[in-house]
Design a protein around this motif. Sequence first.
Motif, PDB file in Angstrom:
ATOM      1  N   ILE A   1     -15.802  -9.685  -3.387  1.00 27.81           N
ATOM      2  CA  ILE A   1     -14.591  -9.115  -4.018  1.00 27.81           C
ATOM      3  C   ILE A   1     -13.861  -8.379  -3.354  1.00 27.81           C
ATOM      4  O   ILE A   1     -14.409  -7.326  -2.843  1.00 27.81           O
ATOM      5  CB  ILE A   1     -15.209  -8.410  -5.524  1.00 27.81           C
ATOM      6  N   THR A   2     -12.501  -8.390  -3.294  1.00 25.20           N
ATOM      7  CA  THR A   2     -11.566  -7.718  -2.591  1.00 25.20           C
ATOM      8  C   THR A   2     -10.371  -7.215  -3.706  1.00 25.20           C
ATOM      9  O   THR A   2      -9.912  -7.944  -4.414  1.00 25.20           O
ATOM     10  CB  THR A   2     -10.770  -8.482  -1.504  1.00 25.20           C
ATOM     11  N   MET A   3     -10.337  -5.972  -3.560  1.00 23.01           N
ATOM     12  CA  MET A   3      -9.402  -5.092  -4.422  1.00 23.01           C
ATOM     13  C   MET A   3      -8.128  -4.430  -3.452  1.00 23.01           C
ATOM     14  O   MET A   3      -8.532  -3.830  -2.607  1.00 23.01           O
ATOM     15  CB  MET A   3     -10.244  -3.979  -5.074  1.00 23.01           C
ATOM     16  N   SER A   4      -6.876  -4.985  -3.774  1.00 20.37           N
ATOM     17  CA  SER A   4      -5.744  -4.556  -2.943  1.00 20.37           C
ATOM     18  C   SER A   4      -4.970  -3.612  -3.611  1.00 20.37           C
ATOM     19  O   SER A   4      -4.472  -4.086  -4.995  1.00 20.37           O
ATOM     20  CB  SER A   4      -5.115  -5.781  -2.531  1.00 20.37           C
ATOM     21  N   PHE A   5      -4.125  -2.797  -3.224  1.00 14.36           N
ATOM     22  CA  PHE A   5      -3.311  -1.819  -3.739  1.00 14.36           C
ATOM     23  C   PHE A   5      -2.153  -1.987  -3.282  1.00 14.36           C
ATOM     24  O   PHE A   5      -1.867  -2.177  -1.977  1.00 14.36           O
ATOM     25  CB  PHE A   5      -3.488  -0.334  -3.709  1.00 14.36           C
ATOM     26  N   GLN A   6      -0.979  -2.592  -4.021  1.00 12.70           N
ATOM     27  CA  GLN A   6       0.208  -2.867  -3.445  1.00 12.70           C
ATOM     28  C   GLN A   6       1.187  -1.638  -3.359  1.00 12.70           C
ATOM     29  O   GLN A   6       2.396  -1.763  -2.752  1.00 12.70           O
ATOM     30  CB  GLN A   6       0.922  -3.835  -4.362  1.00 12.70           C
ATOM     31  N   LYS A   7       0.868  -0.428  -3.790  1.00  9.46           N
ATOM     32  CA  LYS A   7       1.527   0.792  -3.703  1.00  9.46           C
ATOM     33  C   LYS A   7       0.778   2.017  -3.447  1.00  9.46           C
ATOM     34  O   LYS A   7      -0.471   1.694  -3.960  1.00  9.46           O
ATOM     35  CB  LYS A   7       2.553   1.172  -4.825  1.00  9.46           C
ATOM     36  N   GLY A   8       1.023   2.920  -2.852  1.00 10.94           N
ATOM     37  CA  GLY A   8       0.486   4.225  -2.729  1.00 10.94           C
ATOM     38  C   GLY A   8       0.280   4.797  -4.106  1.00 10.94           C
ATOM     39  O   GLY A   8       1.205   4.761  -4.932  1.00 10.94           O
TER      40      GLY A   8
ATOM     41  N   ASP B   1      -7.420  -2.338   1.884  1.00 12.83           N
ATOM     42  CA  ASP B   1      -8.234  -3.083   0.832  1.00 12.83           C
ATOM     43  C   ASP B   1      -9.893  -2.791   0.676  1.00 12.83           C
ATOM     44  O   ASP B   1     -10.632  -2.401   1.741  1.00 12.83           O
ATOM     45  CB  ASP B   1      -8.250  -4.671   1.396  1.00 12.83           C
ATOM     46  N   LEU B   2     -10.192  -2.830  -0.683  1.00  9.06           N
ATOM     47  CA  LEU B   2     -11.787  -2.242  -0.934  1.00  9.06           C
ATOM     48  C   LEU B   2     -12.260  -3.603  -1.154  1.00  9.06           C
ATOM     49  O   LEU B   2     -11.965  -4.239  -2.045  1.00  9.06           O
ATOM     50  CB  LEU B   2     -11.702  -1.315  -2.130  1.00  9.06           C
ATOM     51  N   SER B   3     -13.597  -3.719  -0.733  1.00 11.60           N
ATOM     52  CA  SER B   3     -14.214  -4.951  -0.909  1.00 11.60           C
ATOM     53  C   SER B   3     -15.790  -4.661  -1.337  1.00 11.60           C
ATOM     54  O   SER B   3     -16.441  -3.661  -0.978  1.00 11.60           O
ATOM     55  CB  SER B   3     -14.209  -5.612   0.120  1.00 11.60           C
ATOM     56  N   GLY B   4     -16.593  -5.409  -1.859  1.00 11.54           N
ATOM     57  CA  GLY B   4     -17.926  -5.158  -2.307  1.00 11.54           C
ATOM     58  C   GLY B   4     -18.418  -6.768  -2.636  1.00 11.54           C
ATOM     59  O   GLY B   4     -17.660  -7.840  -2.813  1.00 11.54           O
ATOM     60  N   THR B   5     -19.748  -6.962  -2.541  1.00 13.97           N
ATOM     61  CA  THR B   5     -20.426  -8.283  -2.973  1.00 13.97           C
ATOM     62  C   THR B   5     -20.909  -8.174  -4.391  1.00 13.97           C
ATOM     63  O   THR B   5     -21.600  -7.307  -4.831  1.00 13.97           O
ATOM     64  CB  THR B   5     -21.616  -8.341  -2.062  1.00 13.97           C
TER      65      THR B   5
ATOM     66  N   SER C   1       0.392   1.560  -9.467  1.00 14.58           N
ATOM     67  CA  SER C   1       0.303   0.522  -8.262  1.00 14.58           C
ATOM     68  C   SER C   1      -0.102  -0.831  -9.004  1.00 14.58           C
ATOM     69  O   SER C   1      -0.906  -1.098  -9.684  1.00 14.58           O
ATOM     70  CB  SER C   1      -0.653   1.006  -7.390  1.00 14.58           C
ATOM     71  N   PRO C   2       0.355  -1.758  -8.394  1.00 13.09           N
ATOM     72  CA  PRO C   2       0.051  -3.266  -8.836  1.00 13.09           C
ATOM     73  C   PRO C   2      -1.372  -3.640  -8.152  1.00 13.09           C
ATOM     74  O   PRO C   2      -1.517  -3.246  -6.943  1.00 13.09           O
ATOM     75  CB  PRO C   2       1.034  -4.161  -8.232  1.00 13.09           C
ATOM     76  N   ILE C   3      -2.250  -4.115  -8.969  1.00 12.96           N
ATOM     77  CA  ILE C   3      -3.629  -4.195  -8.329  1.00 12.96           C
ATOM     78  C   ILE C   3      -3.926  -5.693  -8.520  1.00 12.96           C
ATOM     79  O   ILE C   3      -3.949  -6.315  -9.461  1.00 12.96           O
ATOM     80  CB  ILE C   3      -4.634  -3.466  -9.020  1.00 12.96           C
ATOM     81  N   ASP C   4      -4.295  -6.288  -7.070  1.00 14.82           N
ATOM     82  CA  ASP C   4      -4.714  -7.530  -6.965  1.00 14.82           C
ATOM     83  C   ASP C   4      -6.299  -7.468  -6.725  1.00 14.82           C
ATOM     84  O   ASP C   4      -6.709  -6.853  -5.846  1.00 14.82           O
ATOM     85  CB  ASP C   4      -4.138  -8.116  -5.802  1.00 14.82           C
ATOM     86  N   ILE C   5      -6.848  -8.425  -7.483  1.00 16.77           N
ATOM     87  CA  ILE C   5      -8.367  -8.646  -7.070  1.00 16.77           C
ATOM     88  C   ILE C   5      -8.597 -10.267  -6.817  1.00 16.77           C
ATOM     89  O   ILE C   5      -8.400 -10.820  -7.819  1.00 16.77           O
ATOM     90  CB  ILE C   5      -9.254  -7.953  -8.407  1.00 16.77           C
ATOM     91  N   LYS C   6      -9.423 -10.391  -5.870  1.00 21.23           N
ATOM     92  CA  LYS C   6      -9.821 -11.705  -5.537  1.00 21.23           C
ATOM     93  C   LYS C   6     -11.188 -11.795  -5.294  1.00 21.23           C
ATOM     94  O   LYS C   6     -11.826 -10.811  -4.846  1.00 21.23           O
ATOM     95  CB  LYS C   6      -9.105 -12.156  -4.241  1.00 21.23           C
TER      96      LYS C   6
END
Length: 233
Positions: free
Chosen positions: A68-75, A125-129, A53-58
Amino acid sequence: MSYRTYQKRTAALALAAALAGSGVLMAAPAAHADVQDVNYQCKTPIGNKGAVSPIDIKGVKSGSGYKITMSFQKGVSSSPVELGKGAMKPSAVIKLGGAESGSLPVSGPPNAEAVPANTPIKISDLSGTYTPAKSGKVTFTAGVLTIKALGTTTTCTPANSPKPSLTLDVKSAGGGGTSGGSSGGSQSTPSGGELPQTGPEDSAIALGTLGGTVLLAGAAGVLWLTRRNQAAR
Protein backbone atom coordinates in the motif's frame (compact mmCIF):
# COMPACT_ATOMS: atom_id res chain seq x y z
CA MET A 1 -30.78 2.60 -40.18
CA SER A 2 -29.05 0.67 -42.96
CA TYR A 3 -29.32 -3.09 -43.33
CA ARG A 4 -25.59 -3.54 -42.55
CA THR A 5 -25.89 -1.49 -39.33
CA TYR A 6 -28.96 -3.54 -38.39
CA GLN A 7 -26.97 -6.77 -38.92
CA LYS A 8 -24.08 -5.56 -36.71
CA ARG A 9 -26.43 -4.49 -33.91
CA THR A 10 -28.33 -7.78 -34.08
CA ALA A 11 -25.08 -9.76 -33.94
CA ALA A 12 -23.86 -7.73 -30.93
CA LEU A 13 -27.13 -8.33 -29.06
CA ALA A 14 -27.00 -12.03 -29.87
CA LEU A 15 -23.42 -12.28 -28.57
CA ALA A 16 -24.32 -10.47 -25.34
CA ALA A 17 -27.28 -12.78 -24.81
CA ALA A 18 -25.11 -15.84 -25.45
CA LEU A 19 -22.48 -14.70 -22.96
CA ALA A 20 -25.09 -13.96 -20.31
CA GLY A 21 -26.77 -17.32 -20.91
CA SER A 22 -23.48 -19.18 -20.57
CA GLY A 23 -22.62 -17.41 -17.33
CA VAL A 24 -19.69 -15.49 -18.86
CA LEU A 25 -19.91 -12.04 -17.27
CA MET A 26 -17.48 -9.19 -16.99
CA ALA A 27 -15.71 -9.34 -13.62
CA ALA A 28 -16.21 -6.43 -11.25
CA PRO A 29 -13.09 -4.32 -10.70
CA ALA A 30 -10.98 -5.58 -7.77
CA ALA A 31 -9.84 -2.07 -6.82
CA HIS A 32 -11.27 1.43 -6.89
CA ALA A 33 -9.23 4.54 -6.10
CA ASP A 34 -10.24 8.17 -5.60
CA VAL A 35 -7.90 11.03 -4.77
CA GLN A 36 -9.32 12.72 -1.67
CA ASP A 37 -8.63 16.22 -0.36
CA VAL A 38 -7.51 15.92 3.26
CA ASN A 39 -7.54 18.95 5.53
CA TYR A 40 -4.54 18.35 7.78
CA GLN A 41 -4.39 20.35 11.00
CA CYS A 42 -0.83 20.17 12.34
CA LYS A 43 0.49 20.76 15.82
CA THR A 44 4.05 22.00 15.37
CA PRO A 45 6.72 23.13 17.87
CA ILE A 46 6.02 26.74 16.87
CA GLY A 47 2.21 26.60 16.84
CA ASN A 48 -0.68 25.21 14.85
CA LYS A 49 -0.72 25.13 11.08
CA GLY A 50 -3.08 23.70 8.50
CA ALA A 51 -3.14 22.79 4.82
CA VAL A 52 -5.18 20.73 2.40
CA SER A 53 -3.44 18.05 0.36
CA PRO A 54 -4.93 15.64 -2.16
CA ILE A 55 -4.12 12.11 -0.97
CA ASP A 56 -3.76 9.17 -3.32
CA ILE A 57 -3.57 5.59 -2.00
CA LYS A 58 -2.70 2.67 -4.25
CA GLY A 59 -2.49 -1.08 -3.62
CA VAL A 60 -0.35 -3.56 -5.57
CA LYS A 61 -0.58 -7.31 -5.00
CA SER A 62 2.54 -8.68 -3.34
CA GLY A 63 2.60 -12.35 -2.36
CA SER A 64 -0.31 -13.07 -0.01
CA GLY A 65 -0.79 -9.36 0.71
CA TYR A 66 -0.61 -5.92 -0.86
CA LYS A 67 1.94 -3.12 -0.94
CA ILE A 68 0.00 0.00 0.00
CA THR A 69 1.42 3.38 -1.05
CA MET A 70 0.15 6.74 0.21
CA SER A 71 1.07 9.81 -1.86
CA PHE A 72 0.82 13.49 -0.93
CA GLN A 73 0.30 15.89 -3.82
CA LYS A 74 0.94 19.01 -1.70
CA GLY A 75 3.02 19.89 1.35
CA VAL A 76 1.07 20.14 4.62
CA SER A 77 3.50 21.94 6.95
CA SER A 78 6.67 24.03 6.96
CA SER A 79 9.74 24.68 9.10
CA PRO A 80 11.03 28.05 10.31
CA VAL A 81 14.56 26.82 9.65
CA GLU A 82 16.08 24.90 6.78
CA LEU A 83 15.86 21.12 7.03
CA GLY A 84 19.04 19.58 5.73
CA LYS A 85 19.11 16.47 3.57
CA GLY A 86 17.86 13.47 5.55
CA ALA A 87 16.73 15.61 8.52
CA MET A 88 13.00 14.87 8.17
CA LYS A 89 11.36 11.43 8.61
CA PRO A 90 7.64 11.03 7.78
CA SER A 91 5.19 8.30 8.78
CA ALA A 92 1.42 7.90 8.92
CA VAL A 93 -1.43 5.53 9.63
CA ILE A 94 -4.12 4.49 7.16
CA LYS A 95 -7.52 3.66 8.58
CA LEU A 96 -9.03 0.34 7.47
CA GLY A 97 -12.77 -0.02 6.98
CA GLY A 98 -15.37 -2.24 5.39
CA ALA A 99 -14.49 -5.91 5.92
CA GLU A 100 -11.57 -4.88 8.16
CA SER A 101 -11.03 -2.47 11.04
CA GLY A 102 -7.94 -1.03 12.65
CA SER A 103 -5.06 0.79 11.01
CA LEU A 104 -2.07 0.18 8.79
CA PRO A 105 1.24 1.95 9.56
CA VAL A 106 3.11 3.37 6.57
CA SER A 107 6.44 5.15 6.42
CA GLY A 108 8.80 6.70 3.92
CA PRO A 109 12.45 7.66 3.47
CA PRO A 110 13.95 10.89 4.85
CA ASN A 111 13.93 13.95 2.60
CA ALA A 112 16.31 13.46 -0.31
CA GLU A 113 17.00 17.20 -0.63
CA ALA A 114 17.24 20.10 1.77
CA VAL A 115 13.95 21.86 2.54
CA PRO A 116 14.26 25.68 2.64
CA ALA A 117 12.84 27.54 5.62
CA ASN A 118 9.17 28.57 5.54
CA THR A 119 8.35 26.49 2.46
CA PRO A 120 5.85 23.62 2.27
CA ILE A 121 7.44 20.31 3.24
CA LYS A 122 7.03 17.78 0.44
CA ILE A 123 6.19 14.42 2.00
CA SER A 124 7.72 11.40 0.24
CA ASP A 125 5.54 8.44 -0.66
CA LEU A 126 4.72 6.34 2.40
CA SER A 127 4.28 2.60 2.09
CA GLY A 128 3.49 -0.49 4.14
CA THR A 129 2.40 -4.11 3.69
CA TYR A 130 -1.24 -5.07 4.18
CA THR A 131 -2.19 -8.74 4.66
CA PRO A 132 -5.96 -9.42 4.62
CA ALA A 133 -7.39 -11.02 7.73
CA LYS A 134 -10.92 -11.10 6.27
CA SER A 135 -12.34 -11.50 2.78
CA GLY A 136 -14.43 -8.72 1.29
CA LYS A 137 -14.21 -5.06 0.33
CA VAL A 138 -11.68 -3.15 2.43
CA THR A 139 -11.40 0.65 2.42
CA PHE A 140 -8.23 2.68 3.04
CA THR A 141 -8.55 6.22 4.40
CA ALA A 142 -5.86 8.78 5.22
CA GLY A 143 -5.14 8.99 8.95
CA VAL A 144 -2.71 10.85 11.20
CA LEU A 145 0.55 12.03 9.65
CA THR A 146 3.68 12.34 11.82
CA ILE A 147 6.77 14.34 10.83
CA LYS A 148 9.94 14.03 12.90
CA ALA A 149 12.70 16.56 12.24
CA LEU A 150 15.59 18.06 14.21
CA GLY A 151 14.50 16.32 17.40
CA THR A 152 10.92 17.63 17.18
CA THR A 153 7.63 15.93 16.29
CA THR A 154 4.80 17.45 14.26
CA THR A 155 1.44 15.67 14.29
CA CYS A 156 -1.09 16.35 11.53
CA THR A 157 -4.67 15.10 11.96
CA PRO A 158 -7.35 15.04 9.21
CA ALA A 159 -10.06 17.49 10.26
CA ASN A 160 -12.59 17.00 7.48
CA SER A 161 -13.47 13.28 7.87
CA PRO A 162 -12.08 12.35 4.43
CA LYS A 163 -13.59 9.57 2.38
CA PRO A 164 -11.59 6.44 1.49
CA SER A 165 -8.89 6.95 -1.12
CA LEU A 166 -8.84 3.24 -2.02
CA THR A 167 -11.20 0.26 -1.94
CA LEU A 168 -9.83 -3.26 -2.48
CA ASP A 169 -11.81 -6.46 -2.92
CA VAL A 170 -9.56 -8.88 -1.05
CA LYS A 171 -9.48 -12.51 0.01
CA SER A 172 -7.68 -13.63 3.14
CA ALA A 173 -5.04 -16.34 2.90
CA GLY A 174 -7.14 -18.52 5.20
CA GLY A 175 -10.32 -17.89 3.22
CA GLY A 176 -12.01 -16.18 6.18
CA GLY A 177 -15.41 -14.61 5.56
CA THR A 178 -16.81 -11.27 6.63
CA SER A 179 -19.35 -12.67 9.07
CA GLY A 180 -18.84 -12.47 12.79
CA GLY A 181 -17.54 -8.88 12.87
CA SER A 182 -14.58 -7.02 11.50
CA SER A 183 -10.98 -7.53 12.41
CA GLY A 184 -7.74 -5.62 12.24
CA GLY A 185 -5.64 -5.83 9.10
CA SER A 186 -1.94 -6.05 8.49
CA GLN A 187 0.43 -5.51 11.39
CA SER A 188 -2.44 -5.38 13.92
CA THR A 189 -4.21 -7.79 16.25
CA PRO A 190 -7.78 -8.61 15.15
CA SER A 191 -10.25 -6.60 17.22
CA GLY A 192 -12.77 -8.80 18.97
CA GLY A 193 -11.09 -11.91 17.60
CA GLU A 194 -9.03 -14.61 19.26
CA LEU A 195 -5.50 -15.61 18.47
CA PRO A 196 -4.93 -19.27 17.55
CA GLN A 197 -4.19 -21.40 20.59
CA THR A 198 -0.73 -22.93 20.60
CA GLY A 199 -0.33 -23.90 24.25
CA PRO A 200 -0.92 -27.01 26.39
CA GLU A 201 -4.61 -27.19 25.52
CA ASP A 202 -3.83 -27.78 21.86
CA SER A 203 -1.22 -30.39 22.85
CA ALA A 204 -3.75 -32.18 25.04
CA ILE A 205 -6.27 -32.26 22.19
CA ALA A 206 -3.63 -33.59 19.79
CA LEU A 207 -2.51 -36.29 22.25
CA GLY A 208 -6.11 -37.24 22.96
CA THR A 209 -6.78 -37.67 19.26
CA LEU A 210 -3.63 -39.75 18.85
CA GLY A 211 -4.54 -41.88 21.87
CA GLY A 212 -8.02 -42.49 20.49
CA THR A 213 -6.56 -43.58 17.17
CA VAL A 214 -4.18 -46.03 18.87
CA LEU A 215 -7.03 -47.37 21.01
CA LEU A 216 -9.23 -47.97 17.97
CA ALA A 217 -6.38 -49.64 16.12
CA GLY A 218 -5.74 -51.90 19.14
CA ALA A 219 -9.39 -52.89 19.39
CA ALA A 220 -9.52 -53.70 15.70
CA GLY A 221 -6.41 -55.89 16.07
CA VAL A 222 -7.92 -57.85 18.98
CA LEU A 223 -11.16 -58.39 17.04
CA TRP A 224 -9.23 -59.64 13.99
CA LEU A 225 -7.17 -62.10 16.09
CA THR A 226 -10.34 -63.43 17.84
CA ARG A 227 -12.07 -64.09 14.51
CA ARG A 228 -8.95 -65.74 13.11
CA ASN A 229 -8.68 -68.12 16.11
CA GLN A 230 -12.37 -69.02 15.82
CA ALA A 231 -11.97 -69.79 12.12
CA ALA A 232 -8.94 -72.00 12.83
CA ARG A 233 -10.98 -74.19 15.21
